[in-house]
Design a protein around this motif. Structure first.
Motif, PDB file in Angstrom:
ATOM      1  N   VAL A   1       0.784  -1.158   0.099  1.00  0.00           N
ATOM      2  CA  VAL A   1       0.070  -0.144   0.078  1.00  0.00           C
ATOM      3  C   VAL A   1       0.936   1.313   0.038  1.00  0.00           C
ATOM      4  O   VAL A   1       1.950   1.277   0.820  1.00  0.00           O
ATOM      5  CB  VAL A   1      -0.918   0.040   1.105  1.00  0.00           C
ATOM      6  CG1 VAL A   1      -1.750   1.390   1.314  1.00  0.00           C
ATOM      7  CG2 VAL A   1      -1.919  -1.065   0.969  1.00  0.00           C
ATOM      8  N   ASP A   2       0.457   2.232  -0.573  1.00  0.00           N
ATOM      9  CA  ASP A   2       1.177   3.506  -0.966  1.00  0.00           C
ATOM     10  C   ASP A   2       2.465   3.438  -2.011  1.00  0.00           C
ATOM     11  O   ASP A   2       3.381   4.295  -2.196  1.00  0.00           O
ATOM     12  CB  ASP A   2       1.559   4.243   0.389  1.00  0.00           C
ATOM     13  CG  ASP A   2       0.566   4.836   1.091  1.00  0.00           C
ATOM     14  OD1 ASP A   2      -0.376   5.193   0.295  1.00  0.00           O
ATOM     15  OD2 ASP A   2       0.521   5.119   2.321  1.00  0.00           O
TER      16      ASP A   2
ATOM     17  N   GLU B   1      -4.671   3.821  -8.000  1.00  0.00           N
ATOM     18  CA  GLU B   1      -5.233   5.013  -8.153  1.00  0.00           C
ATOM     19  C   GLU B   1      -4.152   6.112  -8.897  1.00  0.00           C
ATOM     20  O   GLU B   1      -2.806   5.774  -8.646  1.00  0.00           O
ATOM     21  CB  GLU B   1      -5.542   5.938  -7.143  1.00  0.00           C
ATOM     22  CG  GLU B   1      -4.426   6.279  -6.157  1.00  0.00           C
ATOM     23  CD  GLU B   1      -4.938   6.707  -4.802  1.00  0.00           C
ATOM     24  OE1 GLU B   1      -6.187   7.088  -4.665  1.00  0.00           O
ATOM     25  OE2 GLU B   1      -4.066   7.149  -3.933  1.00  0.00           O
TER      26      GLU B   1
ATOM     27  N   ARG C   1      -6.590  -6.568  -1.684  1.00  0.00           N
ATOM     28  CA  ARG C   1      -7.795  -7.405  -1.051  1.00  0.00           C
ATOM     29  C   ARG C   1      -7.568  -8.809  -1.449  1.00  0.00           C
ATOM     30  O   ARG C   1      -7.021  -9.013  -2.524  1.00  0.00           O
ATOM     31  CB  ARG C   1      -9.198  -6.900  -1.715  1.00  0.00           C
ATOM     32  CG  ARG C   1     -10.436  -7.281  -1.056  1.00  0.00           C
ATOM     33  CD  ARG C   1     -11.545  -6.791  -1.475  1.00  0.00           C
ATOM     34  NE  ARG C   1     -12.156  -7.750  -2.149  1.00  0.00           N
ATOM     35  CZ  ARG C   1     -13.140  -7.651  -3.262  1.00  0.00           C
ATOM     36  NH1 ARG C   1     -13.242  -6.763  -3.770  1.00  0.00           N
ATOM     37  NH2 ARG C   1     -13.732  -8.778  -3.719  1.00  0.00           N
TER      38      ARG C   1
ATOM     39  N   GLN D   1      -4.736  -5.742  -6.111  1.00  0.00           N
ATOM     40  CA  GLN D   1      -4.104  -4.502  -5.696  1.00  0.00           C
ATOM     41  C   GLN D   1      -4.756  -3.457  -6.430  1.00  0.00           C
ATOM     42  O   GLN D   1      -4.376  -3.416  -7.661  1.00  0.00           O
ATOM     43  CB  GLN D   1      -2.668  -4.809  -6.140  1.00  0.00           C
ATOM     44  CG  GLN D   1      -2.220  -6.144  -5.512  1.00  0.00           C
ATOM     45  CD  GLN D   1      -0.838  -6.596  -5.897  1.00  0.00           C
ATOM     46  OE1 GLN D   1       0.287  -6.906  -5.059  1.00  0.00           O
ATOM     47  NE2 GLN D   1      -0.614  -6.978  -7.036  1.00  0.00           N
ATOM     48  N   TYR D   2      -5.398  -2.597  -5.938  1.00  0.00           N
ATOM     49  CA  TYR D   2      -6.145  -1.463  -6.287  1.00  0.00           C
ATOM     50  C   TYR D   2      -5.434  -0.509  -6.581  1.00  0.00           C
ATOM     51  O   TYR D   2      -4.378   0.129  -5.848  1.00  0.00           O
ATOM     52  CB  TYR D   2      -7.375  -1.302  -5.736  1.00  0.00           C
ATOM     53  CG  TYR D   2      -8.331  -2.285  -5.716  1.00  0.00           C
ATOM     54  CD1 TYR D   2      -9.466  -1.929  -6.774  1.00  0.00           C
ATOM     55  CD2 TYR D   2      -8.377  -3.281  -4.613  1.00  0.00           C
ATOM     56  CE1 TYR D   2     -10.633  -3.343  -6.459  1.00  0.00           C
ATOM     57  CE2 TYR D   2      -9.452  -4.406  -4.919  1.00  0.00           C
ATOM     58  CZ  TYR D   2     -10.249  -4.084  -5.702  1.00  0.00           C
ATOM     59  OH  TYR D   2     -11.418  -5.141  -5.734  1.00  0.00           O
TER      60      TYR D   2
ATOM     61  N   TYR E   1      -3.454   1.733  -3.441  1.00  0.00           N
ATOM     62  CA  TYR E   1      -4.380   2.345  -2.375  1.00  0.00           C
ATOM     63  C   TYR E   1      -5.070   1.321  -1.395  1.00  0.00           C
ATOM     64  O   TYR E   1      -5.438   1.483  -0.407  1.00  0.00           O
ATOM     65  CB  TYR E   1      -5.295   3.389  -2.588  1.00  0.00           C
ATOM     66  CG  TYR E   1      -6.493   3.021  -3.437  1.00  0.00           C
ATOM     67  CD1 TYR E   1      -7.592   2.898  -2.985  1.00  0.00           C
ATOM     68  CD2 TYR E   1      -6.419   2.943  -4.857  1.00  0.00           C
ATOM     69  CE1 TYR E   1      -8.925   2.162  -3.385  1.00  0.00           C
ATOM     70  CE2 TYR E   1      -7.545   2.334  -5.442  1.00  0.00           C
ATOM     71  CZ  TYR E   1      -8.853   2.241  -5.021  1.00  0.00           C
ATOM     72  OH  TYR E   1     -10.019   1.791  -5.490  1.00  0.00           O
ATOM     73  N   LYS E   2      -5.237  -0.132  -1.968  1.00  0.00           N
ATOM     74  CA  LYS E   2      -5.878  -1.022  -1.279  1.00  0.00           C
ATOM     75  C   LYS E   2      -5.444  -2.404  -1.916  1.00  0.00           C
ATOM     76  O   LYS E   2      -5.216  -2.653  -3.172  1.00  0.00           O
ATOM     77  CB  LYS E   2      -7.379  -0.763  -1.522  1.00  0.00           C
ATOM     78  CG  LYS E   2      -8.246  -1.905  -0.968  1.00  0.00           C
ATOM     79  CD  LYS E   2      -9.675  -1.756  -0.791  1.00  0.00           C
ATOM     80  CE  LYS E   2     -10.575  -1.911  -2.546  1.00  0.00           C
ATOM     81  NZ  LYS E   2     -11.859  -1.734  -2.238  1.00  0.00           N
TER      82      LYS E   2
END
Length: 80
Positions: free
Chosen positions: A24-25, A68, A53, A65-66, A50-51
């Motif tokens: 994340v990040d 943005e 799941r 792995q979302y 950013y997320k």
């Protein structure tokens, strides 16, 4: 036996399989590879994770792995 598949999930909903496990990040390019800091240019396509799941179903584990989009102004700020 469980089969694990990692996916990059882009802002428009498209998915691409990847071999990498991201954090994340983390800031990555279009293919999920890390971008060095400071970035070589502010005029490039970059994404931030950013997320993350995990979805488990009978013998399968999908790691989503979302991503943005990182705006050019933010990339420019990383350069200084």
């Amino acid at each position: 036996m469980t089969i694990e598949t990692r996916w990059l999930v882009y802002p428009d909903g498209d998915r691409q399989e990847t071999q990498r496990t991201l954090r994340v990040d983390e800031v990555v390019d279009m293919n999920g590879f890390p971008i060095p800091m400071p970035p070589p240019s502010a005029r490039m396509i970059a994404y931030r994770v950013y997320k993350i799941r995990r979805v488990e179903e009978r013998g399968e584990l999908d790691v989503l792995q979302y991503l943005e989009l990182v705006p050019a102004s933010e990339l420019q700020a990383f350069r200084y």
